[in-house]
Design a protein around this motif. Structure first.
Motif, PDB file in Angstrom:
ATOM      1  N   ALA A   8       0.833  -1.205   0.000  1.00 18.54           N
ATOM      2  CA  ALA A   8       0.000   0.000   0.000  1.00 18.54           C
ATOM      3  C   ALA A   8       0.869   1.256   0.000  1.00 18.54           C
ATOM      4  N   VAL A   9       1.902   1.255   0.821  1.00 17.52           N
ATOM      5  CA  VAL A   9       2.808   2.411   0.857  1.00 17.52           C
ATOM      6  C   VAL A   9       3.481   2.586  -0.504  1.00 17.52           C
ATOM      7  N   ARG A  11       2.357   1.663  -3.450  1.00 18.41           N
ATOM      8  CA  ARG A  11       1.351   2.132  -4.406  1.00 18.41           C
ATOM      9  C   ARG A  11       1.087   3.625  -4.219  1.00 18.41           C
ATOM     10  N   HIS A  12       0.939   4.069  -2.968  1.00 20.51           N
ATOM     11  CA  HIS A  12       0.690   5.486  -2.690  1.00 20.51           C
ATOM     12  C   HIS A  12       1.891   6.343  -3.109  1.00 20.51           C
ATOM     13  N   ALA A  13       3.080   5.857  -2.858  1.00 22.55           N
ATOM     14  CA  ALA A  13       4.284   6.606  -3.239  1.00 22.55           C
ATOM     15  C   ALA A  13       4.353   6.760  -4.758  1.00 22.55           C
ATOM     16  N   ARG A  14       4.040   5.691  -5.482  1.00 19.43           N
ATOM     17  CA  ARG A  14       4.075   5.776  -6.945  1.00 19.43           C
ATOM     18  C   ARG A  14       3.042   6.773  -7.460  1.00 19.43           C
ATOM     19  N   ARG A  15       1.881   6.772  -6.857  1.00 14.02           N
ATOM     20  CA  ARG A  15       0.842   7.730  -7.268  1.00 14.02           C
ATOM     21  C   ARG A  15       1.242   9.162  -6.933  1.00 14.02           C
ATOM     22  N   TRP A  16       1.810   9.351  -5.747  1.00 11.70           N
ATOM     23  CA  TRP A  16       2.254  10.688  -5.354  1.00 11.70           C
ATOM     24  C   TRP A  16       3.365  11.159  -6.297  1.00 11.70           C
TER      25      TRP A  16
END
Length: 120
Positions: A8-9, A11-16
Motif C-alpha cells: 500500500a505504501v 502504491r501510494h508513493a508511486r501515485r504521489w
C-alpha cells in the motif's frame, strides 16, 4: 511490517510521484520514490518508475542516466526477469539512447530463459 502495508505504501508513493511529476516537480517525485525504495527495497514497481523518471527527466540537473539504467536492471531482477518488463525496460533504454544496456537486458533475459528450460 505486514506485506500488505508495504504494498500500500509503495502504491501510494508511486501515485504521489506521478502527481508531482505531472506538475513538473521532478526532483520531488524522485525524492518520494527514493524514500519508498528505502522502505520497500524489493518492490520492482518502485525501481521501474524511478529508473524511468531518471532516464526521461527533462531537467538535466536531475536526470541521471546511470541511476536510471541501474534501477531498470534492478526492476528486472526483482521481477524474476519477467519478459514483458524486460522488453519494456529495453525499449525505454533504446529510446533514451542506450542500446548497449538494452541489449544487455535482453541477453540476460535469454540466459534466464535458457536456464529455466535446462532445469525442466
Amino acid at each position: 511490517m505486514p506485506p500488505d502495508d508495504r504494498e500500500a505504501v509503495s502504491r501510494h508513493a508511486r501515485r504521489w510521484a506521478d502527481a508531482a511529476w505531472v506538475r513538473g516537480w521532478h526532483a520531488h517525485a524522485l525524492d518520494v520514490l527514493d524514500h519508498a525504495v528505502r522502505f520497500h527495497p524489493d518492490c520492482f514497481k518502485l525501481f521501474r518508475k524511478r529508473g524511468t523518471f531518471y532516464l526521461v527527466c527533462p531537467d538535466p540537473t536531475v536526470r541521471d542516466e546511470e541511476q536510471g539504467a541501474s534501477d531498470l536492471r534492478r526492476a528486472c531482477e526483482l521481477s524474476g526477469w519477467r519478459e514483458d518488463l524486460v522488453q519494456w525496460a529495453a525499449g525505454v533504454l533504446n529510446e533514451c539512447g542506450d542500446p548497449i544496456r538494452a541489449k544487455e537486458l535482453l541477453k540476460q533475459l535469454a540466459e534466464q530463459n535458457n536456464e529455466a528450460t535446462d532445469e525442466e
